[in-house]
Write an enzyme that holds these catalytic residues in place. Structure first.
Site, PDB file in Angstrom:
ATOM      1  CB  THR A  44     -20.023 -41.335  22.569  1.00  0.00           C
ATOM      2  OG1 THR A  44     -20.739 -40.529  23.517  1.00  0.00           O
ATOM      3  CG2 THR A  44     -19.134 -40.439  21.725  1.00  0.00           C
ATOM      4  CG  HIS A  99     -10.181 -27.575  31.668  1.00  0.00           C
ATOM      5  ND1 HIS A  99      -9.060 -26.915  32.123  1.00  0.00           N
ATOM      6  CD2 HIS A  99     -10.749 -26.744  30.760  1.00  0.00           C
ATOM      7  CE1 HIS A  99      -8.964 -25.744  31.510  1.00  0.00           C
ATOM      8  NE2 HIS A  99      -9.989 -25.618  30.687  1.00  0.00           N
ATOM      9  CD  GLU A 186      -6.614 -25.342  25.862  1.00  0.00           C
ATOM     10  OE1 GLU A 186      -6.385 -26.528  26.132  1.00  0.00           O
ATOM     11  OE2 GLU A 186      -7.698 -24.787  26.127  1.00  0.00           O
TER      12      GLU A 186
HETATM   13  P1  NAD Z   1     -15.286 -34.647  23.953  1.00  0.00           P
HETATM   14  O1  NAD Z   1     -15.881 -33.542  23.181  1.00  0.00           O
HETATM   15  O2  NAD Z   1     -14.256 -35.493  23.325  1.00  0.00           O
HETATM   16  O3  NAD Z   1     -16.423 -35.662  24.460  1.00  0.00           O
HETATM   17  C1  NAD Z   1     -17.619 -35.248  25.000  1.00  0.00           C
HETATM   18  C2  NAD Z   1     -18.518 -36.427  25.412  1.00  0.00           C
HETATM   19  O4  NAD Z   1     -19.613 -35.873  26.148  1.00  0.00           O
HETATM   20  C3  NAD Z   1     -19.132 -37.200  24.261  1.00  0.00           C
HETATM   21  O5  NAD Z   1     -19.302 -38.541  24.671  1.00  0.00           O
HETATM   22  C4  NAD Z   1     -20.486 -36.540  24.103  1.00  0.00           C
HETATM   23  O6  NAD Z   1     -21.443 -37.391  23.492  1.00  0.00           O
HETATM   24  C5  NAD Z   1     -20.844 -36.295  25.555  1.00  0.00           C
HETATM   25  N1  NAD Z   1     -21.810 -35.237  25.786  1.00  0.00           N
HETATM   26  C6  NAD Z   1     -21.926 -34.041  25.125  1.00  0.00           C
HETATM   27  N2  NAD Z   1     -22.924 -33.330  25.648  1.00  0.00           N
HETATM   28  C7  NAD Z   1     -23.446 -34.070  26.664  1.00  0.00           C
HETATM   29  C8  NAD Z   1     -24.502 -33.868  27.593  1.00  0.00           C
HETATM   30  N3  NAD Z   1     -25.222 -32.759  27.585  1.00  0.00           N
HETATM   31  N4  NAD Z   1     -24.769 -34.857  28.496  1.00  0.00           N
HETATM   32  C9  NAD Z   1     -24.049 -36.000  28.531  1.00  0.00           C
HETATM   33  N5  NAD Z   1     -23.023 -36.241  27.676  1.00  0.00           N
HETATM   34  C10 NAD Z   1     -22.738 -35.285  26.763  1.00  0.00           C
HETATM   35  O7  NAD Z   1     -14.725 -34.011  25.322  1.00  0.00           O
HETATM   36  P2  NAD Z   1     -13.199 -34.019  25.828  1.00  0.00           P
HETATM   37  O8  NAD Z   1     -12.317 -33.306  24.868  1.00  0.00           O
HETATM   38  O9  NAD Z   1     -12.843 -35.399  26.268  1.00  0.00           O
HETATM   39  O10 NAD Z   1     -13.327 -33.079  27.111  1.00  0.00           O
HETATM   40  C11 NAD Z   1     -13.886 -33.550  28.314  1.00  0.00           C
HETATM   41  C12 NAD Z   1     -13.240 -32.791  29.466  1.00  0.00           C
HETATM   42  O11 NAD Z   1     -11.858 -33.146  29.545  1.00  0.00           O
HETATM   43  C13 NAD Z   1     -13.273 -31.285  29.322  1.00  0.00           C
HETATM   44  O12 NAD Z   1     -13.426 -30.734  30.608  1.00  0.00           O
HETATM   45  C14 NAD Z   1     -11.878 -30.958  28.788  1.00  0.00           C
HETATM   46  O13 NAD Z   1     -11.446 -29.641  29.075  1.00  0.00           O
HETATM   47  C15 NAD Z   1     -11.055 -31.976  29.540  1.00  0.00           C
HETATM   48  N6  NAD Z   1      -9.764 -32.312  28.936  1.00  0.00           N
HETATM   49  C16 NAD Z   1      -9.720 -32.648  27.624  1.00  0.00           C
HETATM   50  C17 NAD Z   1      -8.500 -33.002  27.057  1.00  0.00           C
HETATM   51  C18 NAD Z   1      -8.431 -33.462  25.621  1.00  0.00           C
HETATM   52  O14 NAD Z   1      -7.352 -33.758  25.189  1.00  0.00           O
HETATM   53  N7  NAD Z   1      -9.503 -33.547  24.864  1.00  0.00           N
HETATM   54  C19 NAD Z   1      -7.327 -32.993  27.844  1.00  0.00           C
HETATM   55  C20 NAD Z   1      -7.425 -32.681  29.211  1.00  0.00           C
HETATM   56  C21 NAD Z   1      -8.658 -32.339  29.740  1.00  0.00           C
HETATM   57 MG    MG Z   2      -7.414 -27.711  27.693  1.00  0.00          MG
END
Ligand code: NAD
Ligand code: MG
Length: 342
Positions: A44, A99, A186
Site C-alpha cells: 500500500t 478495534h 460481524e
Molecule cells: P487492512 O487489512 O485493510 O489494511 C492493513 C494495512 O496494514 C495495509 O496497509 C497493509 O499493507 C498494512 N500492514 C500489514 N502488515 C503490516 C505490518 N506488519 N507492518 C506495517 N503495516 C502492515 O486492515 P483494516 O481492515 O483497515 O483493519 C485495521 C484495523 O481497523 C483493525 O484493527 C480492524 O479490526 C479495525 N477495523 C476495521 C474495520 C473495517 O471495516 N475494515 C472497521 C472497524 C475497525
Molecule cells: Mg470488526
C-alpha cells in the site's frame, strides 16, 4: 509530550488499508499533520504516496508522533507492537486502536507511560471516507484503556472528530464492550448471519426449481432496499413502506427462520467471544497459515449465487456511477492483503 498542541497532535497512521487510508485522508483534510508508517516496498506504499502522504518506515513514523494509530490487520499487531512500536514510540505518547482485540485478549500489554485509547468507526473504511467527503460521518465508539497523561479521553475525542466520526454520535465504551460487541455483530448478524441467510434463501428457491436470477433479486438485491429503510427509520419505517401482505407474512413467518434455536446459537457465538474461544481459534488459525480460513472463504466466493449476481449486475448501469463500497478501499483486494500480511 512537550511538542503537543492541544488541538492538533501529530499523528502517525501505521497501515494504509481499509481504515488506515480513510483515517489518514480525513485527518489531513481536518488539518492534522499526518505521517503514514508502512514497510518499505509493502503493497500500500504506492497508494499512500500517490495520495500525497509522507511515508516513513513504521519505526520512524511512530517515533515522531504524539498519537500512533495502529491500523494494520489485527493479527499482525502484537508482533508489530513488540518489534517496532514499543521500542520507538515516544514517552507519554497516545497509542490508538480501531478495534480492541489485541489489548482485550492480552496480546498487547502497552507500556505504562502511554495513553491507550480506542476509536472505532462503526462502518468500513470506504464509508468513513465517503461520509466525511459529503459532510457527514460514521458513528463511532471510543474508549480509554490507560490514561497516564490525564488527557487520554481528549485525545480519543480529538481523533474521533478528525476522522469525522460523527463526534456528536460518538458513544463512550470500554475495550471489552467494543471488542465483544464488534465480534458478535460481524459474526452473528452483519457478515456471518446475513451471508448465510441470503445464501440459504437463494438455495431454497433454486432447489425448488425457480430461476436463479429471480431468486437473486428476491434474496440478495432487495435486501439493500430493506436495510436502507432500517437505516433511515428502523423496522417502523420498513413497515410503513411494505405492503400489508408483506407485513403479515413477515410477522407470521419470520420466526419460522429466526427462532429460539437461532437465538440460542447466537448466545453460543457470544459465549465463545466472551470466554476467549474465538480469539484463541483465530490466532491459532492465523499462526498456522490460514488453511481453514482460506478454504471457507473460497466456499463463499465459489457459491453459485456469486456468478448469477455478477451476470445480473453487468446490466445494472447505475452501479457504474453510484458511490461504491470500495471507493476508498486500499490498492489490493482484501484477499491479497491477507496474503501479504500473513
Ligand atoms: P487492512 O487489512 O485493510 O489494511 C492493513 C494495512 O496494514 C495495509 O496497509 C497493509 O499493507 C498494512 N500492514 C500489514 N502488515 C503490516 C505490518 N506488519 N507492518 C506495517 N503495516 C502492515 O486492515 P483494516 O481492515 O483497515 O483493519 C485495521 C484495523 O481497523 C483493525 O484493527 C480492524 O479490526 C479495525 N477495523 C476495521 C474495520 C473495517 O471495516 N475494515 C472497521 C472497524 C475497525
Ligand atoms: Mg470488526
Amino acid at each position: 509530550m512537550t511538542t503537543s498542541t492541544a488541538s492538533r497532535p501529530k499523528i502517525a497512521i501505521v497501515g494504509y488499508g481499509s481504515q488506515g487510508r480513510a483515517h489518514a485522508l480525513n485527518l489531513r483534510d481536518s488539518g492534522f499533520d499526518v505521517t503514514v508508517g508502512l514497510r518499505p516496498g509493502g503493497p500500500t506504499e504506492i497508494k499512500a504516496k500517490a495520495d500525497g502522504f509522507t511515508v516513513k518506515s513504521p519505526a520512524e513514523a511512530v517515533a515522531g508522533a504524539e498519537i500512533v494509530a495502529v491500523l494494520t490487520p489485527d493479527m499482525v499487531q502484537a508482533q508489530l507492537y513488540r518489534d517496532v512500536i514499543e521500542p520507538n514510540i515516544a514517552q507519554g505518547a497516545c497509542l490508538l486502536f480501531a478495534h480492541g482485540f489485541n489489548v482485550h485478549y492480552g496480546q498487547i500489554a502497552p507500556r505504562a507511560d502511554l495513553d491507550v485509547v480506542l476509536v472505532a468507526p462503526k462502518g468500513p473504511g470506504a464509508l468513513v471516507r465517503r461520509e466525511y467527503e459529503i459532510g457527514r460521518g460514521v458513528p463511532s465508539v471510543y474508549a480509554v484503556h490507560q490514561d497516564t497523561s490525564g488527557r487520554a479521553e481528549e485525545f480519543a475525542l480529538t481523533y474521533c472528530g478528525g476522522i469525522g466520526g460523527a463526534r456528536q454520535n460518538a458513544i463512550k465504551t470500554t475495550f471489552k464492550e467494543e471488542t465483544e460487541t464488534d465480534l458478535f455483530g460481524e459474526q452473528a448478524v452483519l457478515c456471518g448471519g446475513a451471508t448465510k441467510l441470503v445464501q440459504a434463501g437463494w438455495e431454497t428457491l433454486v432447489e425448488a426449481g425457480y430461476q436463479p436470477e429471480v431468486a437473486y433479486y428476491e434474496c440478495l438485491h432487495e435486501l439493500k432496499l430493506i436495510v436502507d429503510l432500517f437505516y433511515e427509520g428502523g423496522v417502523t419505517r420498513m413497515h410503513e413502506f411494505i405492503s400489508e401482505t408483506a407485513q403479515y407474512g413477515a410477522l407470521t413467518r419470520g420466526t419460522y427462520v429466526v427462532d429460539d434455536n437461532t437465538k440460542a446459537q447466537m448466545r453460543k457465538v457470544l459465549t465463545e467471544i466472551q470466554d476467549g474461544t474465538f480469539a484463541r481459534q483465530w490466532i491459532a488459525e492465523y499462526a498456522s497459515g490460514n488453511a481453514n480460513y482460506k478454504k471457507l472463504k473460497q466456499g463463499d466466493l465459489d457459491h453459485p449465487i456469486e456468478a448469477v449476481g455478477k451476470k445480473l449486475r453487468a446490466n445494472m448501469k447505475w452501479l457504474d456511477t453510484a458511490p461504491k463500497a470500495q471507493t476508498a478501499a486500499p490498492a489490493a483486494p482484501r484477499g491479497e492483503r491477507q496474503e501479504e500480511a500473513a
